[in-house]
Design an enzyme around this catalytic site. Structure first.
Site, PDB file in Angstrom:
ATOM      1  N   CYS A 138       0.693  -0.892  -0.365  1.00  0.00           N
ATOM      2  CA  CYS A 138       0.015  -0.125  -0.234  1.00  0.00           C
ATOM      3  C   CYS A 138       0.527   1.407   0.291  1.00  0.00           C
ATOM      4  O   CYS A 138       0.728   2.497  -0.524  1.00  0.00           O
ATOM      5  CB  CYS A 138      -0.918   0.055   1.152  1.00  0.00           C
ATOM      6  SG  CYS A 138      -1.606  -1.369   1.628  1.00  0.00           S
ATOM      7  N   HIS A 139       1.333   1.562   1.317  1.00  0.00           N
ATOM      8  CA  HIS A 139       2.241   2.603   0.797  1.00  0.00           C
ATOM      9  C   HIS A 139       3.942   2.009   1.609  1.00  0.00           C
ATOM     10  O   HIS A 139       5.249   3.567   1.659  1.00  0.00           O
ATOM     11  CB  HIS A 139       1.821   3.606   2.393  1.00  0.00           C
ATOM     12  CG  HIS A 139       0.529   3.727   2.093  1.00  0.00           C
ATOM     13  ND1 HIS A 139      -0.360   2.916   2.321  1.00  0.00           N
ATOM     14  CD2 HIS A 139      -0.386   4.662   1.705  1.00  0.00           C
ATOM     15  CE1 HIS A 139      -1.397   3.386   2.333  1.00  0.00           C
ATOM     16  NE2 HIS A 139      -1.199   4.145   1.513  1.00  0.00           N
TER      17      HIS A 139
END
Lengths: 420, 169
Positions: free
Chosen positions: B133-134
């Protein structure tokens, strides 16, 4: 409320109006004096009202077929798409309607920024508008969770986890929001309830937004105060009604294009996979209208500060009437602000673009520069510009530059003397 | 006005407000608390997992309280990797010995401490886990090494019921 006394013609009308002045209200709304130089950027208020009504009506219908349960939500959405009469149409209108709503609200907001509509005496209109915008984002986010696809589930997980950044109480708040130890059925049912509630809150705020607007009256492209009613104004009906109606038709063509020709282009294919708490999709991105804020969140390497930066980017807008120190409203007479305005527009578009890209390498660098500029615009450029900028002379009335052939007073005066 | 003495009426106002505030609070609290995890959610608080078929170098993911739990039987190489790291290189300093009591078994919540995604096994710069995701990188002990996540992946309360069964929670 009305600028003039109104007496209904019929005896019954008079009797009714004395007890509940609805007819006076209707008369106020039709006769409402509007600046005669409003351009098409002013038609988005009407368009937004249409968007809200569309979402409420299609949403009511969808709620008749949708089942808010973790085991059944995904299937019930497919049931709407395949079995329910015209279900596909109603759902596509609702899903794309959210995007159209945001498209219109962004134009509406940037109209305000260009023409200084947020300035005195319209601060309250502006702040109510920002609250509406926040509620729209909440409603859109929770609505996106309801189909219970992969993006729904993981979007909900990521966004609710933003609250875990709060020191000490963060984890407790997240558990409370979830009603469990992860996003699950209790989360879905409460999101459905709130998603149903928020549009009616927005409707109430829209009434206040319009009420607050009708006190000082509309701003206009040259941003000067006008006497109303006067030769600078026209009655709302039929002049503005017809103009808003035409703009709405144009807008509905765009809307219909998305609904009928490319209904899924603004969504994510992953959301047609049922939610799986064990597998996160490879690339999570929010809907396009939240991308600039998502880029700001990711551009800060610290969890708490990232969340703070993202929320500040939204709340800073509420302080805009006081951050912009210029007395001149319209960018037409602010040569420097006009340039910074377009840089800001570009900056937000760039943030939106990098928000959709992976947060690494050059994209991350661009996101950081654009984030810094975003805050620089509101916190430094706007306050300083109000003192430093040499503005152009503003006309005394709307009619003056029209008759003089130029929006610039000096030129208009010049033309007048030439004509003599 | 400033010399005005407190009289019986002020006392009554204050008392009324105080009682009213308690009443409002007592009425609102059930409305707020109903959103917290209910009895049926809390009842699912522990899970037993049979790990007899798990070979070294493999991970299984089980669901506990709606969250994924990674159970990894680590190879000697991974254990050595995890134990040789200096605590000064860690963002959230924690010894591998404290995370995996039995060095062969690593049990932790498969939830990225940034915003809750499920990290991918055997990926990232430290051959541990990588969150798609990040972009948080975790090492072979599930400790945060690079990226936005603030802390190591959480180790839940667990115990070996017998040689082949782990009880989580």
């Amino acid at each position: 409320m009305s600028d003039h006394e109104y007496t209904p013609k019929s005896k019954f009308g008079k009797w009714f109006n004395d007890r509940l002045p609805l007819l006076s209200l209707a008369s106020h709304l039709t006769d409402y004096p509007t600046p005669k130089n409003l351009n098409y950027w002013w038609t988005f208020g009407g368009i937004l009202t249409f968007c809200l009504i569309t979402q409420i009506v299609t949403g009511l219908v969808l709620a008749m077929h949708y089942i808010a349960h973790a085991d059944m939500a995904f299937d019930s959405v497919e049931h709407i798409m395949r079995d329910v009469n015209y279900g596909w149409l109603i759902r596509y209108i609702h899903a794309n309607g959210a995007s159209m709503f945001f498209l219109a609200v962004y134009i509406h907001i940037f109209r305000s920024l260009f023409y200084g509509s947020y300035k005195s005496p319209r601060e309250i209109i502006w702040i109510i508008g920002i609250i509406i915008y926040l509620l729209m984002m909440a409603a859109a986010f929770m609505g996106y969770v309801l189909p219970w696809g992969q993006m729904s589930f993981w979007g909900a997980t990521v966004i609710t986890n933003l609250f875990s950044a709060i020191p000490l109480v963060g984890e407790g708040i997240v558990t409370w929001l979830w009603g469990g130890y992860s996003v699950d059925n209790p989360t879905l049912t409460r999101f459905f309830t709130l998603h149903y509630l928020i549009p009616f809150l927005i409707l109430g705020l829209v009434v206040l937004h319009i009420w607050a607007l009708h006190v000082p009256g509309n701003n206009n492209p040259i941003g000067i105060d006008i006497k109303k009613p006067s030769k600078d104004t026209v009655p709302f009906h039929p002049y503005i009604v017809i103009k808003d109606g035409f703009a709405l038709l144009m807008f509905m063509i765009v809307f219909a294009f998305f609904v009928f020709y490319t209904p899924n282009i603004l969504g994510h294919a992953d959301n047609y996979i049922e939610a799986d708490p064990l597998v996160t999709p490879a690339h999570i991105v929010p809907e396009w209208y939240l991308l600039p804020f998502y880029a700001i969140l990711r551009s800060v390497p610290d969890k708490l500060l990232g969340v703070v930066a993202m929320l500040s980017a939204i709340f800073i807008l509420a302080a805009l009437p006081w951050l912009d120190t210029s007395k001149i409203r319209s960018a037409v007479f602010r040569p420097l602000y006009r340039q910074f305005y377009w840089i800001l527009v570009a900056d937000v578009l760039i943030l939106g673009y990098v928000g959709a890209m992976p947060a690494e390498g050059l994209y991350l660098l661009i996101a950081r520069v654009a984030t810094a500029y975003y805050f620089l615009h509101f916190l430094v450029i706007l306050p300083v510009l109000g003192y430093k900028e040499k503005t152009l002379p503003i006309p005394l009335s709307i009619t003056e530059p029209v008759l003089g052939g130029s929006p610039n007073l000096a030129t208009a005066k010049n033309n007048e003397s030439l004509n003599k | 006005m400033s010399e005005k003495k407190t009289n019986r009426r002020d006392f009554l106002f204050t008392a009324t407000y105080a009682v009213g505030a308690v009443g409002v609070g007592a009425t609102i609290w059930p409305m707020i608390d109903q959103m917290n995890p209910d009895a049926s959610v809390k009842a699912l608080a522990s899970t037993e997992v049979d790990v007899s078929s798990l070979n070294p170098g493999k991970t299984i993911t089980v669901l506990w309280r709606g969250k994924p739990v990674f159970i990894r039987r680590r190879t000697q190489e991974e254990i050595d990797d995890a134990r040789s790291v200096s605590l000064e290189d860690l963002k959230d300093p924690q010894k591998d010995e404290d995370r995996a009591k039995d060095p062969e078994w690593l049990v932790m919540l498969g939830v990225c401490t940034h915003l809750g995604c499920v990290p991918l096994d055997q990926k990232g710069d430290y051959n541990g886990w990588f969150c798609p995701c990040h972009g948080s990188h975790y090492d072979t002990s599930g400790r945060i090494r690079k990226g936005p996540a603030p802390t190591n992946m959480e180790v839940p309360k667990y115990e070996f019921v017998n040689a082949n069964t782990i009880k989580i929670g």
